[in-house]
Design a protein around this motif. Structure first.
Motif, short mmCIF file in Angstrom:
data_model
loop_
_atom_site.label_atom_id
_atom_site.label_comp_id
_atom_site.label_asym_id
_atom_site.label_seq_id
_atom_site.Cartn_x
_atom_site.Cartn_y
_atom_site.Cartn_z
N LYS A 81 0.69 -1.08 0.12
CA LYS A 81 0.04 0.06 0.27
C LYS A 81 0.86 1.38 -0.05
CE LYS A 81 -3.52 -2.38 2.99
NZ LYS A 81 -4.16 -2.26 3.92
N GLY A 82 2.01 1.31 0.54
CA GLY A 82 2.81 2.65 0.89
C GLY A 82 2.36 3.25 2.06
N PHE A 83 3.25 4.13 2.34
CA PHE A 83 3.10 4.95 3.23
C PHE A 83 3.09 6.64 2.88
CE2 PHE A 83 4.96 1.45 5.46
CZ PHE A 83 3.88 1.28 6.52
N ILE A 131 1.87 19.87 1.89
CA ILE A 131 2.83 18.63 1.42
C ILE A 131 2.59 17.39 1.82
CG2 ILE A 131 5.33 18.06 1.37
CD1 ILE A 131 6.07 20.95 2.41
N ILE A 132 2.43 16.45 0.75
CA ILE A 132 2.30 15.12 0.99
C ILE A 132 3.36 14.19 0.63
CG2 ILE A 132 0.94 13.02 0.55
CD1 ILE A 132 -1.33 15.00 -0.42
N ILE A 133 4.02 13.63 1.67
CA ILE A 133 5.22 12.74 1.04
C ILE A 133 4.95 11.27 1.41
CG2 ILE A 133 7.40 12.23 2.46
CD1 ILE A 133 7.21 14.93 3.70
N LYS A 134 5.34 10.58 0.37
CA LYS A 134 4.92 9.25 0.05
C LYS A 134 6.15 8.26 -0.01
CE LYS A 134 0.51 10.06 -2.04
NZ LYS A 134 -0.33 9.68 -3.25
N GLY A 135 6.02 7.10 0.16
CA GLY A 135 7.07 6.10 0.09
C GLY A 135 6.65 4.67 0.73
N ILE A 136 7.62 3.70 0.33
CA ILE A 136 7.64 2.45 1.07
C ILE A 136 8.17 2.11 2.23
CG2 ILE A 136 6.95 1.40 -1.45
CD1 ILE A 136 9.69 0.15 -1.43
N ASP A 137 9.20 2.83 2.68
CA ASP A 137 9.81 2.82 3.82
C ASP A 137 9.16 3.63 4.95
OD1 ASP A 137 11.50 2.22 5.90
OD2 ASP A 137 13.26 2.73 4.76
N LYS A 138 8.43 3.10 5.98
CA LYS A 138 7.83 3.96 6.97
C LYS A 138 8.89 4.81 7.63
CE LYS A 138 4.42 3.69 10.85
NZ LYS A 138 3.55 2.86 11.49
N GLN A 139 10.02 4.39 7.94
CA GLN A 139 11.04 4.89 8.52
C GLN A 139 11.33 6.22 7.90
OE1 GLN A 139 14.60 5.27 8.34
NE2 GLN A 139 14.83 6.64 10.01
N ALA A 140 11.65 5.98 6.62
CA ALA A 140 12.10 7.20 5.53
C ALA A 140 11.17 8.21 5.24
CB ALA A 140 12.68 6.48 4.23
N VAL A 141 9.94 7.79 5.34
CA VAL A 141 8.78 8.69 5.17
C VAL A 141 8.70 9.53 6.39
CG1 VAL A 141 6.18 9.22 5.01
CG2 VAL A 141 7.63 7.64 3.41
N GLY A 142 8.87 8.98 7.57
CA GLY A 142 8.50 9.81 8.77
C GLY A 142 9.90 10.67 9.07
N GLN A 143 11.12 10.30 8.51
CA GLN A 143 12.30 10.93 8.86
C GLN A 143 12.23 12.27 7.81
OE1 GLN A 143 14.71 10.19 11.07
NE2 GLN A 143 15.60 12.20 10.51
N VAL A 144 11.76 12.21 6.74
CA VAL A 144 11.67 13.34 5.62
C VAL A 144 10.62 14.29 6.31
CG1 VAL A 144 10.71 14.04 3.32
CG2 VAL A 144 12.51 11.88 3.54
N ALA A 145 9.68 13.75 6.47
CA ALA A 145 8.62 14.71 7.34
C ALA A 145 9.13 15.25 8.56
CB ALA A 145 7.23 13.85 7.78
N ALA A 146 9.99 14.82 9.39
CA ALA A 146 10.36 15.20 10.51
C ALA A 146 11.35 16.41 10.40
CB ALA A 146 10.92 14.29 11.55
N LYS A 147 12.18 16.04 9.31
CA LYS A 147 13.25 17.00 8.70
C LYS A 147 12.62 18.27 8.26
CE LYS A 147 17.58 18.38 7.77
NZ LYS A 147 18.47 18.89 8.92
#
Length: 177
Positions: A81-83, A131-147
């Motif tokens: 599904k993706g995150f 801004i909508i950030i999408k990806g398959i890796d939950k940790q990477a999506v959260g890290q980009v949003a936090a940055k």
């Protein structure tokens, strides 16, 4: 032992899981992810279900069984599904735009903030303040949003800044005479 690790992970249609010596590879329609396995936790693939068991009863293995189950569960959801994570820009003149793989943020500074997206992460900007950030890796999506949020976190007096869509900002009362 973790209570969540007692429940096996069901593999949905269109997702393949391969367990090798030291890693697990999950492949789906959106991509593939790999995770290194821990020696203290045994991972089995039986009838489209991934089950977990302890090799020994050390504190480290008890801690890692739940963590490993959560990581693999997030991998299965990510490749099928993706995150996504949504951010709002609150403030006068706060805007975002995207050019190829770089997000340009106007956050009230004297200069624009440029953030280049890492590989595997995509962004959409339907309106200039979202801004909508999408990806398959939950940790990477959260890290980009936090940055991105860290460039201008919401301030407590007017609430201006970059915030998550579901975030509640408690405003402080202004100074009185």
């Amino acid at each position: 032992m973790s209570r969540i690790a007692k429940y096996p992970i069901e593999i949905p249609e269109g997702v393949q899981v391969k367990i090798e010596q030291e890693q697990i590879i999950v492949t789906g329609k959106l991509g593939n992810l790999t995770q290194f396995l821990v020696d203290d936790v045994k991972v089995d693939l039986i009838d489209n279900k991934i089950s977990f068991s302890l090799v020994n009863s050390s504190d480290h293995s008890k801690a890692m069984i739940g963590t490993l189950r959560a990581l693999i569960s997030n991998m299965v959801v990510g490749v099928s599904k993706g995150f996504e994570r949504k951010l709002l820009l609150i403030g006068v003149g706060f805007r975002a735009s995207i050019q190829s793989n770089v997000i340009k943020l106007q956050l009230g500074f004297s200069h624009d903030v440029l953030y280049s997206l890492p590989e595997g992460i995509s962004a959409q900007i339907p309106v200039p303040t979202e801004i909508i950030i999408k990806g398959i890796d939950k940790q990477a999506v959260g890290q980009v949003a936090a940055k991105i949020r860290s460039y201008r976190p919401p301030e407590p007096y007017k609430g201006k800044g970059v915030r998550y869509v579901d975030e509640k900002v408690v405003l402080k009362e202004a100074k009185k005479k």
